[in-house]
Design a protein around this motif. Structure first.
Motif, mmCIF file in Angstrom:
data_model
loop_
_atom_site.group_PDB
_atom_site.id
_atom_site.type_symbol
_atom_site.label_atom_id
_atom_site.label_comp_id
_atom_site.label_asym_id
_atom_site.label_seq_id
_atom_site.Cartn_x
_atom_site.Cartn_y
_atom_site.Cartn_z
ATOM 1 N N SER A 1 -7.759 -0.157 5.433
ATOM 2 C CA SER A 1 -6.430 0.050 5.951
ATOM 3 C C SER A 1 -5.528 -1.363 5.772
ATOM 4 N N ARG A 2 -4.331 -1.380 5.035
ATOM 5 C CA ARG A 2 -3.467 -2.589 4.971
ATOM 6 C C ARG A 2 -2.835 -2.945 6.253
ATOM 7 N N ALA A 3 -2.769 -4.258 6.699
ATOM 8 C CA ALA A 3 -1.904 -4.548 7.881
ATOM 9 C C ALA A 3 -0.428 -4.657 7.297
ATOM 10 N N THR A 4 0.300 -4.608 8.171
ATOM 11 C CA THR A 4 1.763 -4.714 8.338
ATOM 12 C C THR A 4 2.236 -5.844 7.225
ATOM 13 N N GLY A 5 3.111 -5.318 6.103
ATOM 14 C CA GLY A 5 3.730 -6.097 5.279
ATOM 15 C C GLY A 5 2.839 -6.548 4.140
ATOM 16 N N VAL A 6 1.731 -6.279 4.001
ATOM 17 C CA VAL A 6 0.670 -6.438 2.884
ATOM 18 C C VAL A 6 0.769 -5.836 1.701
ATOM 19 N N ASP B 1 0.642 -3.987 -1.895
ATOM 20 C CA ASP B 1 -0.410 -2.876 -2.191
ATOM 21 C C ASP B 1 -1.423 -3.091 -3.324
ATOM 22 N N ARG B 2 -1.062 -4.274 -3.863
ATOM 23 C CA ARG B 2 -2.148 -4.907 -4.706
ATOM 24 C C ARG B 2 -3.454 -5.493 -4.259
ATOM 25 N N PHE B 3 -3.252 -5.433 -2.689
ATOM 26 C CA PHE B 3 -4.739 -6.007 -1.905
ATOM 27 C C PHE B 3 -5.230 -4.411 -1.644
ATOM 28 N N SER B 4 -6.360 -4.091 -1.936
ATOM 29 C CA SER B 4 -7.159 -3.223 -1.165
ATOM 30 C C SER B 4 -8.528 -3.244 -0.825
ATOM 31 N N GLY B 5 -8.960 -2.558 0.289
ATOM 32 C CA GLY B 5 -10.287 -2.693 0.727
ATOM 33 C C GLY B 5 -11.175 -1.393 0.634
#
Lengths: 108, 117
Positions: free
Chosen positions: A54-59, A61-65
């Motif tokens: 789950s992405r934190a607020t404001g992160v 979308d190029r970041f994924s876990g």
């Protein structure tokens, strides 16, 4: 305690490339309670990902876990200049909430 | 905007004590779990201690158990870390963090603790 091992220690990449960071736990992480943080020099860490994916607020979308059990991954799809930093994983399922030793993403 | 302002750091001799404080604003402090995380010079992050929103349950890293005590005053929106029997290896920048679930969603800028004779 649950020991987290991050690899590689340093990742040398160019802007626009894809970054794949690994975090391996010595014991299964319950409910996939793994978080990822970004830290730039002289700054406090910033939460990027929680509950493994789950992405934190404001992160962006190029970041994924992703991941489960003992193997977790942080992916940066296309590196932007501001993404060069140190990244830490943390397991939050059991106390103590241990961190990995960090992966430095540097400019190649 | 969440603001966490740490204070109380400084230079202390081995065996000495310090009390860190973290003044919180811009959040519902009384419903937020809180933690302390430290970072030794040039090193990675180490989770130190956590406390539930009502202060009823506390958690500690093995490295500080029995020496550090976390507490909070919800009437003052303030988190504390009492550090006793300090050692050289406790030298670090100490961050106050707000827990979202169990992860640290918001961070202060830290207060420096140096243990040296």
């Amino acid at each position: 305690e649950n020991v987290l091992t991050q690899s590689p220690g340093t990742l040398s990449l160019s802007p626009g490339e894809r970054a794949t960071l690994s975090c391996r736990a010595s014991q299964s992480v319950g409910k996939n309670y793994v978080a990822w943080y970004q830290q730039k020099p002289g700054q406090a860490p910033r939460l990027l990902i929680y509950d493994a994916s789950s992405r934190a607020t404001g992160v962006p979308d190029r970041f994924s876990g992703s991941g489960s059990g003992t193997e977790f991954t942080l992916t940066i799809s296309r590196l932007e200049p501001e993404d060069f930093a140190v990244y830490y994983c943390q397991q939050c399922a059991t106390s103590p909430r241990t961190f990995g030793q960090g992966t430095k993403v540097e400019v190649k | 905007e969440v603001q966490l302002l740490e204070s109380g750091g400084g230079l202390v001799q081995p065996g000495g004590s310090l009390r860190l404080s973290c003044a919180a604003s811009g959040l519902s402090f009384s419903t937020s779990g809180m933690s302390w995380v430290r970072q030794a010079p040039g090193k990675g992050l180490e989770w130190v201690s956590g406390i539930t929103s009502d202060g009823g349950t506390t958690y500690y890293a093995d490295s500080v158990k029995g020496r550090f005590t976390i507490s909070r005053d919800n009437s003052k929106n303030t988190l504390y870390l009492q550090m006793n029997s300090l050692r050289a290896e406790d030298t670090a920048l100490y961050y106050c963090t707000r827990d979202q679930g169990w992860e640290s969603a918001d961070w202060g800028q830290g207060t420096q603790v140096t243990v040296s004779s």
